[in-house]
Scaffold this motif. Structure first.
Motif, PDB file in Angstrom:
ATOM      1  N   UNK A  82       3.959 -24.090 -41.632  1.00 52.49           N
ATOM      2  CA  UNK A  82       2.928 -25.217 -41.856  1.00 52.49           C
ATOM      3  C   UNK A  82       2.739 -25.600 -43.461  1.00 52.49           C
ATOM      4  N   UNK A  83       3.405 -24.889 -44.331  1.00 56.05           N
ATOM      5  CA  UNK A  83       3.079 -25.246 -45.669  1.00 56.05           C
ATOM      6  C   UNK A  83       3.627 -26.682 -45.881  1.00 56.05           C
ATOM      7  N   UNK A  84       2.745 -27.218 -46.659  1.00 51.82           N
ATOM      8  CA  UNK A  84       3.050 -28.660 -46.950  1.00 51.82           C
ATOM      9  C   UNK A  84       2.974 -29.394 -45.940  1.00 51.82           C
ATOM     10  N   UNK A  85       2.396 -29.455 -44.709  1.00 48.26           N
ATOM     11  CA  UNK A  85       2.081 -30.332 -43.641  1.00 48.26           C
ATOM     12  C   UNK A  85       0.741 -30.507 -43.668  1.00 48.26           C
ATOM     13  N   UNK A  86       0.653 -31.749 -43.312  1.00 51.19           N
ATOM     14  CA  UNK A  86      -0.900 -32.185 -42.989  1.00 51.19           C
ATOM     15  C   UNK A  86      -1.393 -31.229 -41.572  1.00 51.19           C
ATOM     16  N   UNK A 106      -6.078 -27.855 -18.887  1.00 50.70           N
ATOM     17  CA  UNK A 106      -7.086 -28.876 -19.010  1.00 50.70           C
ATOM     18  C   UNK A 106      -7.384 -29.331 -20.243  1.00 50.70           C
ATOM     19  N   UNK A 107      -7.260 -28.321 -21.375  1.00 51.36           N
ATOM     20  CA  UNK A 107      -7.361 -28.397 -22.711  1.00 51.36           C
ATOM     21  C   UNK A 107      -7.182 -27.553 -23.493  1.00 51.36           C
ATOM     22  N   UNK A 108      -7.013 -27.981 -25.080  1.00 48.82           N
ATOM     23  CA  UNK A 108      -6.255 -26.794 -25.788  1.00 48.82           C
ATOM     24  C   UNK A 108      -7.026 -27.116 -27.113  1.00 48.82           C
ATOM     25  N   UNK A 109      -7.504 -25.816 -27.827  1.00 42.43           N
ATOM     26  CA  UNK A 109      -8.131 -26.043 -29.035  1.00 42.43           C
ATOM     27  C   UNK A 109      -7.051 -25.341 -29.912  1.00 42.43           C
ATOM     28  N   UNK A 110      -6.665 -25.935 -31.019  1.00 42.63           N
ATOM     29  CA  UNK A 110      -5.475 -25.319 -31.868  1.00 42.63           C
ATOM     30  C   UNK A 110      -6.125 -25.384 -33.347  1.00 42.63           C
ATOM     31  N   UNK A 111      -5.991 -24.093 -34.062  1.00 36.58           N
ATOM     32  CA  UNK A 111      -6.321 -23.752 -35.289  1.00 36.58           C
ATOM     33  C   UNK A 111      -5.183 -23.420 -36.032  1.00 36.58           C
ATOM     34  N   UNK A 112      -4.859 -23.937 -37.125  1.00 32.31           N
ATOM     35  CA  UNK A 112      -3.360 -23.747 -37.781  1.00 32.31           C
ATOM     36  C   UNK A 112      -3.901 -23.435 -39.658  1.00 32.31           C
ATOM     37  N   UNK A 113      -2.986 -22.655 -39.988  1.00 28.79           N
ATOM     38  CA  UNK A 113      -3.489 -22.367 -41.455  1.00 28.79           C
ATOM     39  C   UNK A 113      -1.913 -21.831 -42.010  1.00 28.79           C
ATOM     40  N   UNK A 114      -1.895 -21.809 -43.410  1.00 29.78           N
ATOM     41  CA  UNK A 114      -0.765 -21.182 -44.036  1.00 29.78           C
ATOM     42  C   UNK A 114      -1.528 -20.075 -44.580  1.00 29.78           C
ATOM     43  N   UNK A 115      -0.876 -18.649 -44.601  1.00 32.51           N
ATOM     44  CA  UNK A 115      -0.935 -17.430 -45.214  1.00 32.51           C
ATOM     45  C   UNK A 115      -1.264 -17.653 -46.522  1.00 32.51           C
ATOM     46  N   UNK A 116      -2.491 -16.809 -47.023  1.00 34.59           N
ATOM     47  CA  UNK A 116      -2.997 -16.869 -48.224  1.00 34.59           C
ATOM     48  C   UNK A 116      -2.100 -15.932 -49.234  1.00 34.59           C
ATOM     49  N   UNK A 117      -1.728 -16.038 -50.229  1.00 33.80           N
ATOM     50  CA  UNK A 117      -1.001 -15.475 -51.033  1.00 33.80           C
ATOM     51  C   UNK A 117      -1.692 -14.548 -51.800  1.00 33.80           C
ATOM     52  N   UNK A 118      -1.447 -13.309 -51.900  1.00 25.69           N
ATOM     53  CA  UNK A 118      -2.002 -12.128 -52.859  1.00 25.69           C
ATOM     54  C   UNK A 118      -1.853 -12.523 -54.143  1.00 25.69           C
ATOM     55  N   UNK A 119      -3.042 -12.411 -55.140  1.00 26.85           N
ATOM     56  CA  UNK A 119      -2.796 -12.860 -56.478  1.00 26.85           C
ATOM     57  C   UNK A 119      -2.460 -11.720 -57.307  1.00 26.85           C
TER      58      UNK A 119
END
Length: 119
Positions: A82-86, A106-119
């Protein structure tokens, strides 16, 4: 199974249980309402498809939010893909991956994210 059918089935069971006596209520409700300790067949199937379509996913969580009848799901996916995608593009990717399964939902809830990098 559509959510309305699930609701009608549950209401019918409760109505029968209430009319039939006290001890039956808990037993019937336990069989109608799923426990959250195990996944439904639908949750497992959707999760497997998503794991195949998003092999870089750090986390995938699928929850049947329709009470176990498979009419509505909530999906959380954390993936480098998902990186660099809206957000709308990320959701389109998930919709495309589940195109056949969505037809029966009937329905779908979607939650997307890019993993956070360890600093």
């Amino acid at each position: 199974m559509p959510a309305t059918v699930c609701a009608v089935m549950a209401a019918t069971v409760v109505r029968r249980a209430v009319g039939g006596g006290g001890g039956k209520i808990c037993f019937l409700l336990r069989n109608v309402l799923r426990t959250f300790a195990s996944q439904t067949d639908g949750e497992v199937r959707v999760a497997q498809i998503l794991k195949q379509k998003f092999p870089q996913a750090a986390a995938i969580k699928v929850v049947d939010i329709s009470g176990g009848c498979g009419a509505m799901y909530e999906i959380h996916i954390e993936s480098e893909e998902f990186k660099e995608k809206r957000t709308v593009q990320q959701h389109q990717m998930v919709n495309a991956a589940l195109s056949e399964e969505i037809k029966a939902m009937h329905g779908l809830r979607i939650f997307t994210s890019v993993p956070k990098r360890a600093s």
